[in-house]
Design a protein around this motif. Sequence first.
Motif, PDB file in Angstrom:
ATOM      1  N   PRO A 415       0.857  -1.198  -0.116  1.00  0.00           N
ATOM      2  CA  PRO A 415       0.027   0.055  -0.011  1.00  0.00           C
ATOM      3  C   PRO A 415       0.815   1.190  -0.282  1.00  0.00           C
ATOM      4  CG  PRO A 415      -0.773  -1.395   1.704  1.00  0.00           C
ATOM      5  CD  PRO A 415       0.766  -2.027   1.067  1.00  0.00           C
ATOM      6  N   GLN A 416       0.448   2.420  -0.801  1.00  0.00           N
ATOM      7  CA  GLN A 416       1.144   3.389  -1.075  1.00  0.00           C
ATOM      8  C   GLN A 416       0.809   4.486   0.042  1.00  0.00           C
ATOM      9  OE1 GLN A 416       3.853   3.545  -3.083  1.00  0.00           O
ATOM     10  NE2 GLN A 416       3.310   1.444  -3.409  1.00  0.00           N
ATOM     11  N   THR A 417       0.548   4.036   1.296  1.00  0.00           N
ATOM     12  CA  THR A 417      -0.416   4.745   2.286  1.00  0.00           C
ATOM     13  C   THR A 417       0.390   6.656   2.344  1.00  0.00           C
ATOM     14  OG1 THR A 417      -0.220   2.843   3.492  1.00  0.00           O
ATOM     15  CG2 THR A 417      -1.279   4.791   4.588  1.00  0.00           C
ATOM     16  N   ARG A 418       1.568   6.477   2.363  1.00  0.00           N
ATOM     17  CA  ARG A 418       2.257   7.691   2.570  1.00  0.00           C
ATOM     18  C   ARG A 418       1.459   8.544   1.285  1.00  0.00           C
ATOM     19  NH1 ARG A 418       7.910   7.021   4.686  1.00  0.00           N
ATOM     20  NH2 ARG A 418       7.506   4.833   4.505  1.00  0.00           N
ATOM     21  N   LEU A 419       1.987   8.072   0.131  1.00  0.00           N
ATOM     22  CA  LEU A 419       1.787   8.718  -1.147  1.00  0.00           C
ATOM     23  C   LEU A 419       0.107   9.138  -0.967  1.00  0.00           C
ATOM     24  CD1 LEU A 419       3.176   7.131  -4.107  1.00  0.00           C
ATOM     25  CD2 LEU A 419       3.497   9.361  -2.989  1.00  0.00           C
ATOM     26  N   ALA A 420      -0.737   8.319  -0.611  1.00  0.00           N
ATOM     27  CA  ALA A 420      -2.080   8.750  -0.659  1.00  0.00           C
ATOM     28  C   ALA A 420      -2.478   9.710   0.451  1.00  0.00           C
ATOM     29  CB  ALA A 420      -2.831   7.375   0.037  1.00  0.00           C
ATOM     30  N   ILE A 421      -1.801   9.867   1.321  1.00  0.00           N
ATOM     31  CA  ILE A 421      -1.692  10.993   2.464  1.00  0.00           C
ATOM     32  C   ILE A 421      -1.545  12.145   1.790  1.00  0.00           C
ATOM     33  CG2 ILE A 421      -1.038  12.022   4.692  1.00  0.00           C
ATOM     34  CD1 ILE A 421      -0.989   9.067   5.652  1.00  0.00           C
ATOM     35  N   ILE A 422      -0.387  12.125   0.984  1.00  0.00           N
ATOM     36  CA  ILE A 422       0.130  13.459   0.486  1.00  0.00           C
ATOM     37  C   ILE A 422      -0.999  13.836  -0.700  1.00  0.00           C
ATOM     38  CG2 ILE A 422       2.010  14.604  -1.130  1.00  0.00           C
ATOM     39  CD1 ILE A 422       3.888  12.516   0.214  1.00  0.00           C
ATOM     40  N   LEU A 423      -1.492  12.621  -1.483  1.00  0.00           N
ATOM     41  CA  LEU A 423      -2.557  13.098  -2.358  1.00  0.00           C
ATOM     42  C   LEU A 423      -3.561  13.998  -1.650  1.00  0.00           C
ATOM     43  CD1 LEU A 423      -3.636  10.872  -5.062  1.00  0.00           C
ATOM     44  CD2 LEU A 423      -5.161  12.148  -4.272  1.00  0.00           C
ATOM     45  N   VAL A 424      -4.121  13.386  -0.712  1.00  0.00           N
ATOM     46  CA  VAL A 424      -5.317  14.049  -0.224  1.00  0.00           C
ATOM     47  C   VAL A 424      -5.148  15.678   0.611  1.00  0.00           C
ATOM     48  CG1 VAL A 424      -6.862  13.905   1.873  1.00  0.00           C
ATOM     49  CG2 VAL A 424      -6.309  11.958   0.667  1.00  0.00           C
ATOM     50  N   ILE A 425      -3.798  15.360   1.178  1.00  0.00           N
ATOM     51  CA  ILE A 425      -3.492  17.112   1.655  1.00  0.00           C
ATOM     52  C   ILE A 425      -3.222  17.992   0.397  1.00  0.00           C
ATOM     53  CG2 ILE A 425      -1.640  18.384   2.717  1.00  0.00           C
ATOM     54  CD1 ILE A 425      -1.076  15.732   4.353  1.00  0.00           C
ATOM     55  N   THR A 426      -2.507  17.503  -0.694  1.00  0.00           N
ATOM     56  CA  THR A 426      -2.391  18.417  -1.724  1.00  0.00           C
ATOM     57  C   THR A 426      -3.598  18.921  -2.333  1.00  0.00           C
ATOM     58  OG1 THR A 426      -1.409  16.580  -3.027  1.00  0.00           O
ATOM     59  CG2 THR A 426       0.030  18.083  -2.372  1.00  0.00           C
ATOM     60  N   SER A 427      -4.619  17.784  -2.679  1.00  0.00           N
ATOM     61  CA  SER A 427      -5.878  18.046  -3.187  1.00  0.00           C
ATOM     62  C   SER A 427      -6.576  19.115  -2.255  1.00  0.00           C
ATOM     63  CB  SER A 427      -6.783  16.747  -3.162  1.00  0.00           C
ATOM     64  OG  SER A 427      -6.314  15.767  -4.010  1.00  0.00           O
ATOM     65  N   THR A 428      -6.518  19.078  -1.001  1.00  0.00           N
ATOM     66  CA  THR A 428      -6.984  20.084  -0.265  1.00  0.00           C
ATOM     67  C   THR A 428      -6.619  21.490  -0.586  1.00  0.00           C
ATOM     68  OG1 THR A 428      -7.049  18.397   1.339  1.00  0.00           O
ATOM     69  CG2 THR A 428      -7.721  20.545   2.225  1.00  0.00           C
ATOM     70  N   ILE A 429      -5.192  21.349  -0.710  1.00  0.00           N
ATOM     71  CA  ILE A 429      -4.535  22.506  -0.938  1.00  0.00           C
ATOM     72  C   ILE A 429      -5.219  23.067  -2.457  1.00  0.00           C
ATOM     73  CG2 ILE A 429      -2.259  23.655  -1.599  1.00  0.00           C
ATOM     74  CD1 ILE A 429      -0.808  21.916   0.326  1.00  0.00           C
ATOM     75  N   SER A 430      -5.076  22.249  -3.103  1.00  0.00           N
ATOM     76  CA  SER A 430      -5.674  22.726  -4.759  1.00  0.00           C
ATOM     77  C   SER A 430      -6.911  23.591  -4.513  1.00  0.00           C
ATOM     78  CB  SER A 430      -5.690  21.685  -5.545  1.00  0.00           C
ATOM     79  OG  SER A 430      -6.738  20.771  -5.280  1.00  0.00           O
ATOM     80  N   ALA A 431      -7.695  23.141  -3.554  1.00  0.00           N
ATOM     81  CA  ALA A 431      -9.180  23.945  -3.280  1.00  0.00           C
ATOM     82  C   ALA A 431      -8.757  25.247  -3.441  1.00  0.00           C
ATOM     83  CB  ALA A 431      -9.671  23.478  -1.900  1.00  0.00           C
ATOM     84  N   GLY A 432      -7.663  25.783  -2.671  1.00  0.00           N
ATOM     85  CA  GLY A 432      -7.292  27.348  -2.582  1.00  0.00           C
ATOM     86  C   GLY A 432      -7.329  27.861  -3.927  1.00  0.00           C
ATOM     87  N   TYR A 433      -7.061  27.274  -4.944  1.00  0.00           N
ATOM     88  CA  TYR A 433      -7.173  28.162  -6.290  1.00  0.00           C
ATOM     89  C   TYR A 433      -8.404  27.726  -7.120  1.00  0.00           C
ATOM     90  CZ  TYR A 433      -4.265  23.938  -7.849  1.00  0.00           C
ATOM     91  OH  TYR A 433      -3.520  22.765  -8.365  1.00  0.00           O
ATOM     92  N   TYR A 434      -8.763  26.353  -7.187  1.00  0.00           N
ATOM     93  CA  TYR A 434      -9.981  25.982  -7.995  1.00  0.00           C
ATOM     94  C   TYR A 434     -11.199  26.934  -7.400  1.00  0.00           C
ATOM     95  CZ  TYR A 434      -7.190  22.353  -9.956  1.00  0.00           C
ATOM     96  OH  TYR A 434      -6.404  21.645 -10.683  1.00  0.00           O
TER      97      TYR A 434
END
Lengths: 509, 178
Positions: A415-434
């Motif tokens: 499982p790529q758990t850490r990558l999945a966590i980074i994905l969720v966090i950066t998706s949340t960051i992306s809400a900032g500009y979208y």
Amino acid sequence: MPYDLGIPGQLTLALAPDLVLLGGAMALMLVAAWGPESAARQRTVGIGALVLCVAVLAMVIAVAIRQPSAANGVIAVDGFRWAADALFLLAAIIAIALSIDYNPREGILAGEAHVLTLFATGGMMLMAAARDLMVLFLGIELMSIAVYAMVGLNRRSPRAAEGSLKYFLLGAFATAFLLYGIALVYGATGSTNLAEIGERIAALGLSRSPMLLVGIALLLVGFGFKLAAAPFHMWAPDVYEGAPTPISGFMAAGVKAAAFAAFLRVWLEAFPGVYTEWHKAVWWLAATTMVVGNIIALQQKNLKRMLAYSSIGHTGFILVALAAGTPQAATAFLFYLFAYTLATMGAFAVIIAVGQSGGSGDRIEDFHGLWHSNPGLAVAMMVFMLALLGFPVFGGMGFFAKWYVLQAALQAPAPQTRLAIILVITSTISAGYYVWVVMVMFMKQRATDALRIPPMPAMTRWVVTASVALILFFGVYPEPLVRLARASTAVGIAPVDGGPASTAALQGQ
Amino acid sequence: MPNFFYELHFYLFGLFAIASALTFVTRKSPVAAALWLVSTMFSLAALYVMMDAHFIGAIQVLVYAGAIMVVFLFVVMLLNLGHPDELSDLRGKWGRLAAGLLGLAILAQVMALSRTRPEASLVQSDFDRLAELRGENAVAAIAKPLFSDHLLAFELTSVLLLVAIVGAVVIGKRRAST
């Protein structure tokens, strides 16, 4: 009966859609060059190119239904190739349809613009098909050289010239890396055929050979440039900003998807035996790309630059699927690329529509209070932004795209758990500009001196409407698309333990 | 075959190629630089011939040293860039440093790679190679695989060149009406 690719006639059959596209592009090139440049001729060539793309798309679908196969050869004949081809043709159709309206407005009257789009698409289709490093390289170059010229089409714009030259120089630099990597891989394994490379790595125990590992590292750098993955992303914002807007969309969607398709095939067919070695590199590439792309996107005031950084962020998300390397991940990968293509091309289409008022249409001020002047455009842009963000319901299939990638990352044998966590966090960051774009459209007042935006021309309106409809439809009902994506990658991709068995990846047997 | 006479000439041409390449990148005048590049190409052609690749050696001289460099010189002269001393040098201190580091990295890589030998089973022995060359000739040995095994790559290369020409013409063409 499987094709025997050693016989020229059978090879021609296996390559039929690609050949029809390239041949048609050459015929249209003659039409474009037959008389003086004019808006009418540009339009004729554009419509011819559209018809050709639709015909080739129909041909690809017809071939895919027959499910032909082939023994090992220079060309793959499998579901993955047809799915990727359909994706490239979709991007090309959207880009050409948008260009037909956009180009005369910007004073680009050369009909060759559409012809180059067709050639670039032909290069992409070859990239998805190639099972030989030489054919792969020629496909990459065919696509890249056409795109270098497409970026610089607008000769009156210094930004276009800058973008084109930058892309050309850095692209040539990346090509040198690719070629050097290919040479070293050939030196270590004695073959350019992907399947043979995979077999020899396993049979001769080459997984520790320095020549092979250096070659793979150089290939990774070369692909990193083409994908615009951080830290090889520097060129993307300038090039996307300078290029004609439909071409920016074509690059963000088509060129990236093609690089990904080739990357996936090379890595999973030729190098599964060295999975443990490359997995770490791809892991870091995915993590850096997600973080860098999404954080820098926050500071952009120009929408084309913002979309460029957002596309870098999405490269990172897709790399997560690649790092997981399971059949499920390959399904998620295709689904994601489809959603991403529609949303990105749609967003660029809205920029083109807003730019009709006379400005460039890519400044954030142009979007202030868009809801009050053009509610339709504002709603469409909202759907595209939320789809890129991966918002449920209103973001349509964008939500499922991210969801499937996450699921694939977490359910992989490793499982790529850490990558999945980074994905969720950066998706949340992306809400900032979208979400910010959505906010200014609905909550700000339109500037008093803002120019009125005329109604969209027919082609642009079709593209925007169809993209919104598809995104929302598959957002409610993603099953048919998932089934298709699953069928296209039915055989499965590299098992994580990286044994010799995985050379059967993607073969479509 | 590796006797003293052979080795001496091999390294002589190798050194000459490297020296010409270094002079090529350090010249300010584009014409002088281009001529040094021609000299690099000739030395490389000599190395190819010494490695029994006569055909590639000949092509190297004809295509690179001949055709491409002549066109290159024409362009330099037609563009008329002005006196070399007035040209500003784009390469700053950091650019030079980065280029030097990259060069060192590649040198180290070449050193490391020259220590590894390709898998013995993958290497065609000198004996086989010579027999093949004597049986046919250098051109046939290249032409046969080019037009059979690599037919697709060969045809794609022609499409690639066509696209490059179209792209260059579209960008370079003067506008008919403005």
